[in-house]
Design an enzyme around this catalytic site. Structure first.
Site, mmCIF file in Angstrom:
data_model
loop_
_atom_site.group_PDB
_atom_site.id
_atom_site.type_symbol
_atom_site.label_atom_id
_atom_site.label_comp_id
_atom_site.label_asym_id
_atom_site.label_seq_id
_atom_site.Cartn_x
_atom_site.Cartn_y
_atom_site.Cartn_z
ATOM 1 N N ASN A 1 7.474 5.069 -6.723
ATOM 2 C CA ASN A 1 7.447 3.751 -7.729
ATOM 3 C C ASN A 1 6.957 3.427 -9.412
ATOM 4 O O ASN A 1 6.896 4.863 -9.653
ATOM 5 C CB ASN A 1 6.099 3.430 -7.480
ATOM 6 C CG ASN A 1 5.541 3.277 -5.896
ATOM 7 O OD1 ASN A 1 6.739 3.170 -5.386
ATOM 8 N ND2 ASN A 1 4.092 2.791 -5.607
ATOM 9 N N ASP B 1 4.617 2.259 -12.352
ATOM 10 C CA ASP B 1 4.071 1.407 -12.476
ATOM 11 C C ASP B 1 3.965 0.939 -13.239
ATOM 12 O O ASP B 1 4.690 1.461 -14.649
ATOM 13 C CB ASP B 1 2.626 2.387 -12.773
ATOM 14 C CG ASP B 1 2.994 4.069 -11.039
ATOM 15 O OD1 ASP B 1 3.371 3.442 -10.351
ATOM 16 O OD2 ASP B 1 2.271 4.510 -11.351
ATOM 17 N N LYS C 1 2.723 7.522 -4.308
ATOM 18 C CA LYS C 1 2.384 9.193 -4.672
ATOM 19 C C LYS C 1 2.666 9.716 -3.937
ATOM 20 O O LYS C 1 2.418 11.369 -4.926
ATOM 21 C CB LYS C 1 0.947 7.998 -3.496
ATOM 22 C CG LYS C 1 -0.076 7.710 -3.596
ATOM 23 C CD LYS C 1 -1.101 6.898 -2.132
ATOM 24 C CE LYS C 1 -2.065 5.321 -2.735
ATOM 25 N NZ LYS C 1 -3.082 5.720 -3.592
ATOM 26 N N ASN D 1 -9.793 10.302 0.679
ATOM 27 C CA ASN D 1 -10.839 10.442 0.333
ATOM 28 C C ASN D 1 -11.561 10.088 0.851
ATOM 29 O O ASN D 1 -11.650 9.800 2.527
ATOM 30 C CB ASN D 1 -10.814 9.373 -1.262
ATOM 31 C CG ASN D 1 -9.976 8.104 -1.057
ATOM 32 O OD1 ASN D 1 -10.319 7.279 -0.178
ATOM 33 N ND2 ASN D 1 -9.540 7.924 -1.979
ATOM 34 N N GLY E 1 -13.782 11.948 -5.424
ATOM 35 C CA GLY E 1 -13.767 11.959 -7.578
ATOM 36 C C GLY E 1 -14.619 12.509 -7.671
ATOM 37 O O GLY E 1 -14.619 13.871 -7.943
ATOM 38 N N ALA F 1 -5.122 10.997 -9.409
ATOM 39 C CA ALA F 1 -5.984 12.514 -9.608
ATOM 40 C C ALA F 1 -5.612 12.835 -8.416
ATOM 41 O O ALA F 1 -5.423 13.886 -8.041
ATOM 42 C CB ALA F 1 -7.584 11.847 -9.746
ATOM 43 N N ASP G 1 -3.384 12.399 -5.968
ATOM 44 C CA ASP G 1 -1.687 13.427 -6.089
ATOM 45 C C ASP G 1 -1.789 14.085 -6.419
ATOM 46 O O ASP G 1 -0.676 15.320 -6.075
ATOM 47 C CB ASP G 1 -0.987 11.449 -6.098
ATOM 48 C CG ASP G 1 -1.128 10.527 -5.773
ATOM 49 O OD1 ASP G 1 -1.288 11.037 -4.236
ATOM 50 O OD2 ASP G 1 -0.209 9.636 -6.486
#
Ligand code: ATP
Ligand code: RIB
Length: 309
Positions: free
Chosen positions: A12, A14, A41, A186, A224, A252, A254
């Site tokens: 992508n 961004d 990703k 996550n 996280g 983060a 990825d």
């Protein structure tokens, strides 16, 4: 010999909208700044692996617009083999619109574009590449049937597969899950898959049991700024995150996966050490803006780990 990592996934551009907070329904507000960066990703995971020294190859699709040339150039600049990055005529390259709030939190809107044109046939063409990899890594920004095909080829050749089930998706097909060696959701993604909210260590263990029952050997739930929970072969551990000031957490997760795949042993026995390395790599990523621009080089990650000892 460095690991050979094959990433199947998204590419992508961004568009980052820097805003103080999310707008309310019906509200018009100004952005503080606008910037663009290479991302996606899959591409982020590949860059993280390559910058950490892995031999890295990519299976994906771009469109035939200016963004395609830009993204191909970015992948090549990062020493990623793009032989199996195909072009869809008349289609746009994938795009992501990232609403980045002053708090560092982000909300992402995806335009899949050519990413969704990736087929099992594209993957079949790359079968020999997959059969020579150490790790085959995928996420969910490209069609699941293409990933299922890649993992089937990988497992038949005795290779290790890593699934990052992001963006969050319910009811993943068993044809995919049965060929996953290591899954890395996550907290939100994990809850959507298992139905178990990730709130404490007991719920992490219960979530891991769900994946293990499906035949998945390794589980890493990224948490996280709280780090990452690991469950492998009956052992569970939490690898803490490094304390840093986060300005943009985009990529983060990825970075964690790409960096992990670059240092993990195929028998997964060094998973805790590899996750510590990955956690340090991600701590660099959250301190800088943008996806590709924030992903660190392996030498910098190693130096920071040595300093931290
Ligand atoms: P994203 O979708 O933003 O790419 P994610 O939700 O997939 O990320 P996280 O769990 O947020 O993944 O983060 C992955 C890893 O990055 C964590 O396990 C941790 O090691 C590191 N990390 C994330 N946020 C922070 C932070 N604020 N400070 C330090 N490390 C962080
Ligand atoms: O995980 C971060 C990535 O998600 C961004 O680079 C964006 O492209 C979206 O795909």
């Amino acid at each position: 010999m460095p690991n050979h990592v094959v990433v199947i996934g998204s590419i992508n551009v961004d568009a980052i909208l820097h805003i103080q907070r999310l707008p309310k329904p019906g509200e018009t507000m100004e952005m503080d700044a606008f910037s663009q960066a290479a991302g996606g990703k899959g591409a982020n995971q590949a860059v993280a692996a390559a910058r950490s020294g892995a031999k890295t190859s990519f299976i994906g699709r771009v469109g035939d617009d200016a963004n395609a040339a830009f993204m191909r150039g970015e992948l090549v600049k990062n020493k990623i083999d793009t032989q199996y990055v195909a072009t869809t005529s008349g289609e746009q390259t994938g795009q992501a619109y990232i609403l980045l709030q002053a708090s560092g939190q982000n909300s992402i809107i995806i335009q899949h574009g050519a990413n969704f044109d990736l087929t099992p046939n594209d993957v079949q063409k790359a079968a020999t590449l997959i059969q020579t990899a150490d790790f085959v890594v995928a996420e969910l920004e490209t069609p699941v049937d293409a990933t299922a095909k890649a993992f089937k080829i990988a497992k038949a050749a005795g290779k290790v597969t890593i699934l990052n089930p992001a963006p969050a998706q319910k009811d993943l097909p068993l044809t995919l899950l049965k060929n996953v060696d290591l899954i890395t959701p996550n907290e939100t993604e994990s809850e959507l898959i298992t139905g178990i909210p990730v709130t404490d260590e007991a719920s992490m263990r219960a979530s891991a049991a769900y994946y293990h029952e499906l035949g998945i050997r390794g589980v890493i739930i990224t948490l996280g700024s709280k780090g990452a929970f690991i469950s492998l072969d009956g052992q569970a551990t939490i690898v803490p995150a490094f304390k840093v000031k986060a300005v943009d957490t985009t990529a983060a997760g990825d970075t964690f996966i790409g960096a992990l795949a670059s240092v993990l042993q195929p028998d997964l026995k060094n998973i805790v050490e590899a996750a510590t390395y990955a956690s340090m790599a991600s701590s660099f990523t959250v301190q800088k803006l943008g996806a590709f621009p924030s992903i660190p080089l392996g030498d910098d990650v190693k130096a920071a780990l040595n300093e931290h000892k």
